[in-house]
Scaffold this active site. Structure first.
Site, short mmCIF file in Angstrom:
data_model
loop_
_atom_site.label_atom_id
_atom_site.label_comp_id
_atom_site.label_asym_id
_atom_site.label_seq_id
_atom_site.Cartn_x
_atom_site.Cartn_y
_atom_site.Cartn_z
N ARG A 35 9.22 0.25 1.28
CA ARG A 35 10.67 -0.16 2.61
C ARG A 35 12.05 -0.31 1.32
NH1 ARG A 35 7.48 -0.36 7.44
NH2 ARG A 35 6.21 1.27 7.02
N ARG A 39 15.49 -0.84 7.36
CA ARG A 39 16.35 -1.86 8.59
C ARG A 39 17.14 -2.47 8.01
NH1 ARG A 39 11.80 -1.91 12.90
NH2 ARG A 39 10.85 -2.20 11.10
N ARG A 48 19.87 5.78 11.21
CA ARG A 48 18.93 5.66 11.96
C ARG A 48 19.58 5.38 13.84
NH1 ARG A 48 15.49 7.08 12.95
NH2 ARG A 48 13.82 4.79 13.94
N ASP A 84 6.79 9.15 6.01
CA ASP A 84 5.95 8.08 6.78
C ASP A 84 4.76 9.20 6.09
OD1 ASP A 84 6.06 6.08 8.13
OD2 ASP A 84 4.58 6.86 8.85
N TYR A 162 -5.47 4.61 11.78
CA TYR A 162 -4.25 4.47 12.86
C TYR A 162 -4.86 5.98 13.96
CZ TYR A 162 -0.63 2.24 10.87
OH TYR A 162 0.41 0.82 10.08
C1 LIG Z 1 6.41 4.76 2.38
C2 LIG Z 1 6.67 4.94 3.64
C3 LIG Z 1 6.37 4.59 4.86
N1 LIG Z 1 6.86 4.62 5.28
C4 LIG Z 1 8.21 4.29 5.26
C5 LIG Z 1 8.12 4.81 3.92
C6 LIG Z 1 9.61 5.67 3.65
C7 LIG Z 1 10.67 3.94 3.05
C8 LIG Z 1 10.26 3.20 1.90
O1 LIG Z 1 9.37 2.99 1.36
O2 LIG Z 1 11.14 3.65 1.55
C9 LIG Z 1 9.60 4.84 6.35
C10 LIG Z 1 9.35 3.94 6.98
N2 LIG Z 1 8.05 3.87 8.25
C11 LIG Z 1 8.57 3.04 9.26
C12 LIG Z 1 10.27 2.42 8.89
C13 LIG Z 1 11.13 1.42 10.37
C14 LIG Z 1 11.59 3.08 11.62
C15 LIG Z 1 12.63 3.04 11.74
O3 LIG Z 1 13.39 3.28 10.15
O4 LIG Z 1 13.52 3.26 12.10
C16 LIG Z 1 10.00 3.37 8.06
C17 LIG Z 1 12.25 2.89 6.81
C18 LIG Z 1 7.47 2.72 10.56
C19 LIG Z 1 6.26 2.43 10.78
N3 LIG Z 1 5.94 3.37 9.49
C20 LIG Z 1 5.22 2.49 9.88
C21 LIG Z 1 4.23 1.59 10.03
C22 LIG Z 1 3.51 0.40 10.05
C23 LIG Z 1 2.93 -0.09 11.68
C24 LIG Z 1 2.13 -1.40 11.83
O5 LIG Z 1 0.68 -0.74 11.17
O6 LIG Z 1 2.13 -1.97 11.67
C25 LIG Z 1 6.12 1.38 10.87
C26 LIG Z 1 6.83 0.63 11.47
C27 LIG Z 1 2.86 3.35 9.02
C28 LIG Z 1 3.37 2.91 7.66
N4 LIG Z 1 4.25 3.74 7.35
C29 LIG Z 1 4.28 4.12 5.93
C30 LIG Z 1 3.14 3.13 5.64
C31 LIG Z 1 2.64 2.85 4.55
C32 LIG Z 1 3.00 1.46 3.72
C33 LIG Z 1 2.71 -0.28 4.63
O7 LIG Z 1 1.84 0.19 4.17
O8 LIG Z 1 3.48 -0.41 4.70
C34 LIG Z 1 2.10 2.35 6.52
C35 LIG Z 1 1.20 1.67 7.21
C36 LIG Z 1 4.72 4.24 4.69
#
Ligand SMILES: Cc1c2[nH]c(c1CCC(=O)O)Cc1[nH]c(c(CCC(=O)O)c1C)Cc1[nH]c(c(CCC(=O)O)c1C)Cc1[nH]c(c(CCC(=O)O)c1C)C2
Length: 365
Positions: A35, A39, A48, A84, A162
């Protein structure tokens, strides 16, 4: 065939991350953060603002910009494409929305085994996920060879969770009930996800990804028996099939597996065709080295919350971590993703500490 078209990417200038992943000698320990595009960066929030999350994912230009943002600030040794894990269930025909403050949400999750019929039987990955491949190709050009670009996917079990829970969960009791009530249907779903994921990863490599990370973020909600039955075989199958296919065209792309909280699975994961096993922060570095016995490189695993410490303390924590892992066959990272309230200055301190201490330790040897 898309994969045969030469793309003339700029030459790679810093291969430290790829060398460590392949188990070759490095002058310093490479470092990146899960990540790292996120944010906690004001420029990320600004870019964003007001845009739908998955609309952003579908724009190659936006994904490229968000991937590059952290590289402008920090001396990272790798980048990861902004996307994602939930684009895969979308490609299989499910609707997913990103609800601000709540996270990803499926309005209509899978409830019964019959719901598998709602999924596409044949997924045209090249067409459905073309926007990710375009984002990777564009980013690989725009990165100008500064560092390698990592592609990624969610692993079958994590995606299944999910698709059935409909969002994150505390107990994961809905998806776990499937494993105990409908084990055969669960395997069918995991198999279908595996097939899509293999095509997806191969497509990412053809588009320009130089390494691949497989996120099994929800491994730890299973016990060792269920992990061996419902996670491990699919993780292995993915790496074996991707590696075999790449070998046919003379390619070798390092693969990383991150099975969060699956401390009981380390030995198995080190013999599962992956080059790198990524660790969460609950695992002792020396113990991880013992259990993986030099068969793989390791990645991780500073507690993300250590980034809340003062800079001098971050430096000490990094030093202790490096002493535990050693400086070779090692990629420094956090044990999980960064949080939005983290200070970018702390990330800079983390990266600097990894480079500084590892160079010093290498000199002393
Ligand atoms: C590798 C990656 C992911 N998401 C994002 C990235 C790319 C950006 C980076 O890593 O720099 C952007 C990425 N994805 C998201 C965000 C935040 C939202 C936004 O920017 O508006 C970002 C930067 C949103 C997101 N997407 C997801 C969640 C988790 C929800 C939960 O189960 O509690 C959330 C909050 C699902 C998700 N998404 C991801 C995982 C695997 C990694 C981990 O365990 O964290 C998972 C479980 C993978």
């Amino acid at each position: 065939n898309e994969s045969n078209i030469p793309k003339d990417f700029p030459q790679l200038k810093n291969d430290t991350f790829l060398r460590a992943a392949r188990g070759e000698q490095t002058q310093h320990v490479p470092v990146w953060c899960m990540r790292q595009a996120g944010r906690y960066l004001p420029e990320f929030r600004e870019f964003r603002a007001g845009k739908d999350f998955f609309d952003t994912c579908r724009s190659p230009e936006a994904c490229c910009e968000l991937t590059l943002q952290p590289l402008r600030r920090f001396d990272f040794d790798a980048s990861i494409i902004f996307s994602d894990i939930l684009v895969v269930p979308q490609a299989m025909g499910m609707e997913v929305q990103m609800v601000p403050g709540k996270g990803p949400t499926f309005p209509d999750p899978l409830k019964d085994p019959e719901d598998l019929q709602r999924l596409k039987t044949k997924v045209d990955v090249q067409k459905e996920l073309d926007y990710v491949f375009k984002a990777i190709t564009l980013t690989r050009h725009k990165i100008e060879g500064k560092v390698p670009l990592i592609g990624f996917t969610g692993a079958p079990w994590t995606l299944m969770s999910y698709m059935i829970e409909g969002s994150g969960s505390k107990t994961f009791s809905k998806v776990k009930s499937w494993l105990y009530r409908y084990p055969e249907v669960s395997h069918m779903l995991l198999k279908r996800l595996t097939d899509v994921i293999v095509d997806y990863l191969l497509g990412q490599v053809a588009a320009g990804a130089q390494a691949l990370q497989v996120f099994e973020s929800h491994a730890g909600i299973l016990g060792p028996v269920e992990f061996k039955a419902f996670c491990l075989p699919y993780l292995r199958d993915i790496a074996r099939r991707v590696k075999d296919q790449l070998k046919e065209t003379g390619q070798d792309v390092p693969m990383i597996v991150f099975a969060k909280d699956a401390h009981y699975g380390l030995e198995d994961l080190s013999q599962s065709y992956y080059d790198v096993v990524s660790l969460d922060w609950t695992i002792d570095p020396r113990l991880a080295r013992e259990q993986t016995g030099g068969k793989v490189s390791l990645q991780g695993n500073m507690d993300p919350c250590a980034l809340y410490a003062p800079k001098e303390r971050i430096s000490e924590i990094v030093k202790t971590m490096l002493e535990g892992f050693g400086t070779q066959r090692y990629i420094a990272n956090l044990g999980h993703g960064m949080y939005p309230d983290m200070d970018p200055e702390s990330v800079a301190a983390f990266v600097e500490a990894v480079h500084k201490h590892s160079r010093q330790m290498n000199k002393q040897q």
